[in-house]
Design an enzyme around this catalytic site. Structure first.
Site, mmCIF file in Angstrom:
data_model
loop_
_atom_site.group_PDB
_atom_site.id
_atom_site.type_symbol
_atom_site.label_atom_id
_atom_site.label_comp_id
_atom_site.label_asym_id
_atom_site.label_seq_id
_atom_site.Cartn_x
_atom_site.Cartn_y
_atom_site.Cartn_z
ATOM 1 N N THR A 95 -3.037 3.092 7.928
ATOM 2 C CA THR A 95 -3.394 3.870 9.125
ATOM 3 C C THR A 95 -3.664 2.879 10.251
ATOM 4 O O THR A 95 -4.626 2.101 10.174
ATOM 5 C CB THR A 95 -4.652 4.718 8.877
ATOM 6 O OG1 THR A 95 -4.429 5.548 7.746
ATOM 7 C CG2 THR A 95 -4.967 5.589 10.087
ATOM 8 N N LYS A 170 -1.863 11.397 11.675
ATOM 9 C CA LYS A 170 -2.904 10.872 10.782
ATOM 10 C C LYS A 170 -4.245 10.702 11.501
ATOM 11 O O LYS A 170 -5.295 11.093 10.993
ATOM 12 C CB LYS A 170 -2.420 9.527 10.213
ATOM 13 C CG LYS A 170 -3.446 8.768 9.409
ATOM 14 C CD LYS A 170 -3.832 9.497 8.147
ATOM 15 C CE LYS A 170 -4.971 8.795 7.438
ATOM 16 N NZ LYS A 170 -5.477 9.562 6.313
ATOM 17 N N LYS A 245 -12.848 2.612 11.563
ATOM 18 C CA LYS A 245 -11.608 2.145 12.208
ATOM 19 C C LYS A 245 -10.796 3.339 12.711
ATOM 20 O O LYS A 245 -10.334 3.360 13.858
ATOM 21 C CB LYS A 245 -10.781 1.347 11.191
ATOM 22 C CG LYS A 245 -9.405 0.951 11.702
ATOM 23 C CD LYS A 245 -8.431 0.664 10.570
ATOM 24 C CE LYS A 245 -8.102 1.890 9.760
ATOM 25 N NZ LYS A 245 -6.992 1.769 8.836
HETATM 26 P P1 NAD Z 1 -8.304 -1.354 0.596
HETATM 27 O O1 NAD Z 1 -9.177 -2.192 1.459
HETATM 28 O O2 NAD Z 1 -8.814 -0.822 -0.701
HETATM 29 O O3 NAD Z 1 -6.949 -2.174 0.234
HETATM 30 C C1 NAD Z 1 -6.290 -3.011 1.112
HETATM 31 C C2 NAD Z 1 -5.547 -4.055 0.283
HETATM 32 O O4 NAD Z 1 -4.807 -4.891 1.184
HETATM 33 C C3 NAD Z 1 -6.476 -4.964 -0.521
HETATM 34 O O5 NAD Z 1 -6.051 -5.028 -1.872
HETATM 35 C C4 NAD Z 1 -6.341 -6.313 0.179
HETATM 36 O O6 NAD Z 1 -6.489 -7.420 -0.708
HETATM 37 C C5 NAD Z 1 -4.923 -6.218 0.707
HETATM 38 N N1 NAD Z 1 -4.661 -7.135 1.799
HETATM 39 C C6 NAD Z 1 -5.381 -7.335 2.923
HETATM 40 N N2 NAD Z 1 -4.788 -8.276 3.685
HETATM 41 C C7 NAD Z 1 -3.686 -8.665 3.028
HETATM 42 C C8 NAD Z 1 -2.654 -9.606 3.300
HETATM 43 N N3 NAD Z 1 -2.663 -10.339 4.418
HETATM 44 N N4 NAD Z 1 -1.663 -9.757 2.396
HETATM 45 C C9 NAD Z 1 -1.657 -9.003 1.269
HETATM 46 N N5 NAD Z 1 -2.591 -8.102 0.938
HETATM 47 C C10 NAD Z 1 -3.591 -7.938 1.819
HETATM 48 O O7 NAD Z 1 -7.773 -0.184 1.526
HETATM 49 P P2 NAD Z 1 -7.225 1.256 1.066
HETATM 50 O O8 NAD Z 1 -8.369 2.173 0.857
HETATM 51 O O9 NAD Z 1 -6.205 1.054 -0.011
HETATM 52 O O10 NAD Z 1 -6.510 1.715 2.435
HETATM 53 C C11 NAD Z 1 -5.281 1.154 2.881
HETATM 54 C C12 NAD Z 1 -4.850 1.895 4.132
HETATM 55 O O11 NAD Z 1 -4.705 3.283 3.829
HETATM 56 C C13 NAD Z 1 -5.871 1.815 5.291
HETATM 57 O O12 NAD Z 1 -5.180 1.704 6.508
HETATM 58 C C14 NAD Z 1 -6.612 3.136 5.191
HETATM 59 O O13 NAD Z 1 -7.125 3.532 6.454
HETATM 60 C C15 NAD Z 1 -5.528 4.063 4.684
HETATM 61 N N6 NAD Z 1 -5.992 5.215 3.897
HETATM 62 C C16 NAD Z 1 -6.963 5.094 2.954
HETATM 63 C C17 NAD Z 1 -7.371 6.220 2.230
HETATM 64 C C18 NAD Z 1 -8.451 6.143 1.164
HETATM 65 O O14 NAD Z 1 -8.919 7.216 0.718
HETATM 66 N N7 NAD Z 1 -8.861 4.946 0.725
HETATM 67 C C19 NAD Z 1 -6.768 7.463 2.462
HETATM 68 C C20 NAD Z 1 -5.753 7.546 3.394
HETATM 69 C C21 NAD Z 1 -5.357 6.407 4.110
#
Ligand code: NAD
Length: 294
Positions: A95, A170, A245
Site C-alpha cells: 500500500t 485501497k 502510514k
Molecule cells: P510486514 O512489515 O509484515 O512485511 C514487510 C516485509 O518486507 C518484511 O518481511 C521485511 O523484511 C520486508 N522488507 C522490507 N524492506 C525490504 C527490502 N528492502 N528488501 C526485501 N524485503 C524487505 O508488512 P505486511 O503486514 O506484510 O504489509 C505489507 C504491505 O501490505 C504494506 O504496504 C501494508 O500496508 C499492506 N497491507 C497489510 C495488511 C495486513 O493486514 N498486514 C493488509 C493489507 C495490506
C-alpha cells in the site's frame, strides 16, 4: 509460471505459499532470513537480491511496507529493474501513494517492463486463506495478464482503472477501516466502563446498525473474536504503524485533491499517539488501549 517475490512479511509470506500451492515456480527475496527460510522450506527458490529474484521471471510481485522500500527494491543496483527482462510484469501489492506508483511505472517502462499496482484487502487471514481482494491499477491488457496469478492468492480481482487507481481504492478503504476501528474501540470501552458485558455488547453491535468488519470480524476487545489479534495480545495482524502510514496517505491525497478528511485526520492522531508511546508494532486494533481504564 516463473514468478519472483520480494517481501515475505505478515502478508507476503502466506501469499507466497499460495502461489507455491498453485504450482508456480517461485523465487523469493527478503531481508529477513527466517522468513526466507520458511518459504524455501515450502518449495520456493532463494534469491540473494531482488535482482536475482526478478531474473528470468515473467511476473515479479513486491509486498513491502512503504513507498521508500518499493523504490529501493526496484531501483537499487541489485534491484528488480536491473534483473528483469523486457516484457516482465511487475505487480506491486504494497500500500503506497498513487503518485509513487505512477513514477515507478514510468521507470519500469524505460526498462521495457510494465508495472501495475495491486494493493490488497482482507488482512493476514485473507492472505492465508487465499481470499484477498486485489485492487488492480493498469491497462486492461496487464490486468488480463496478471489476473490468473493473483487468483491464486485472492478471490476478488478488481480492475480499478489506470495505473495508481488500485492505490486510490485501497487508501479510501483504509480510511474507513481506521475510522471504524477507532469507533468500535471507543464504543466497546465505553460499554465496559458503564458495566455491560463486552460479549453482550458486541453481540448487539453485530446484529444492529453498528455492525462492521471492525466489530464482527476483528473486534478490538480481547476474547470477543477468537481469531482476532485482540485475543492474542495484539500480535500479528495489521501493524499500527502501517495503519498510521495509510491514514497519512489518505490525508495527504485529500490535501492534494483539496478535499476535507475530518475523521481521517482525527483517526490518524489516535494511531500516532499509539505509535509515539511505543505500540507501533502492535496490531492497529490495540487502539482500544487508549480508551480502556485498566
Ligand atoms: P510486514 O512489515 O509484515 O512485511 C514487510 C516485509 O518486507 C518484511 O518481511 C521485511 O523484511 C520486508 N522488507 C522490507 N524492506 C525490504 C527490502 N528492502 N528488501 C526485501 N524485503 C524487505 O508488512 P505486511 O503486514 O506484510 O504489509 C505489507 C504491505 O501490505 C504494506 O504496504 C501494508 O500496508 C499492506 N497491507 C497489510 C495488511 C495486513 O493486514 N498486514 C493488509 C493489507 C495490506
Amino acid at each position: 509460471m516463473k514468478i519472483g517475490f520480494v517481501g515475505l512479511g505478515n502478508m507476503g509470506a502466506p501469499m507466497a505459499l499460495n502461489l507455491l500451492k498453485a504450482g508456480h515456480d517461485l523465487t523469493v527475496f527478503d531481508l529477513n532470513a527466517q522468513a526466507v527460510r520458511q518459504t524455501v522450506d515450502a518449495g520456493a527458490k532463494q534469491a540473494d537480491s531482488p535482482r536475482a529474484a526478478a531474473s528470468g521471471a515473467q511476473v515479479v510481485i513486491t509486498m513491502l511496507p512503504a513507498a521508500a522500500h518499493v523504490r529501493g527494491v526496484l531501483t537499487a543496483s541489485e534491484g528488480v529493474l536491473s534483473g528483469a527482462s523486457p516484457g516482465t510484469v511487475i505487480v506491486d501489492s504494497s500500500t503506497i501513494d498513487p503518485a509513487s506508483v505512477r513514477e515507478f511505472a514510468a521507470l519500469a517502462q524505460q526498462q521495457g517492463c510494465v508495472l501495475a499496482d495491486a494493493p490488497v484487502s482482507g488482512g493476514t487471514g485473507g492472505a492465508a486463506a487465499g481470499t484477498l481482494t486485489f485492487m488492480v491499477g493498469g491497462s486492461e491488457a496487464v490486468y488480463t495478464q496478471v489476473k490468473p496469478v493473483l487468483a491464486a492468492m485472492g478471490k476478488n480481482i478488481v480492475h480499478c482503472g489506470d495505473t495508481g487507481t488500485g492505490q486510490v481504492a485501497k487508501i479510501c478503504n483504509n480510511l474507513v477501516l481506521g475510522i471504524t476501528m477507532a469507533g468500535v474501540a471507543e464504543s466497546m470501552a465505553l460499554g465496559e466502563a458503564l458495566g455491560i458485558d463486552p460479549k453482550i455488547l458486541s453481540g448487539i453491535l453485530n446484529t444492529s446498525t453498528g455492525r462492521c468488519w471492525s466489530s464482527d470480524t476483528y473486534n478490538p476487545f480481547p476474547g470477543i473474536v477468537e481469531t482476532a489479534p485482540a485475543s492474542r495480545d495484539y500480535t500479528g495482524g495489521f501493524g499500527t504503524d502501517l495503519m498510521l502510514k495509510d491514514l497519512g496517505l489518505a490525508t495527504e491525497a485529500a490535501k492534494s485533491a483539496k478535499q476535507p478528511a475530518f475523521m481521517g485526520a482525527l483517526a490518524q492522531q489516535l494511531y500516532q499517539a499509539m505509535s509515539s508511546r511505543g505500540d507501533g508494532k502492535l496490531d492497529f486494533s490495540a487502539v482500544i488501549r487508549l480508551y480502556r481504564q485498566k
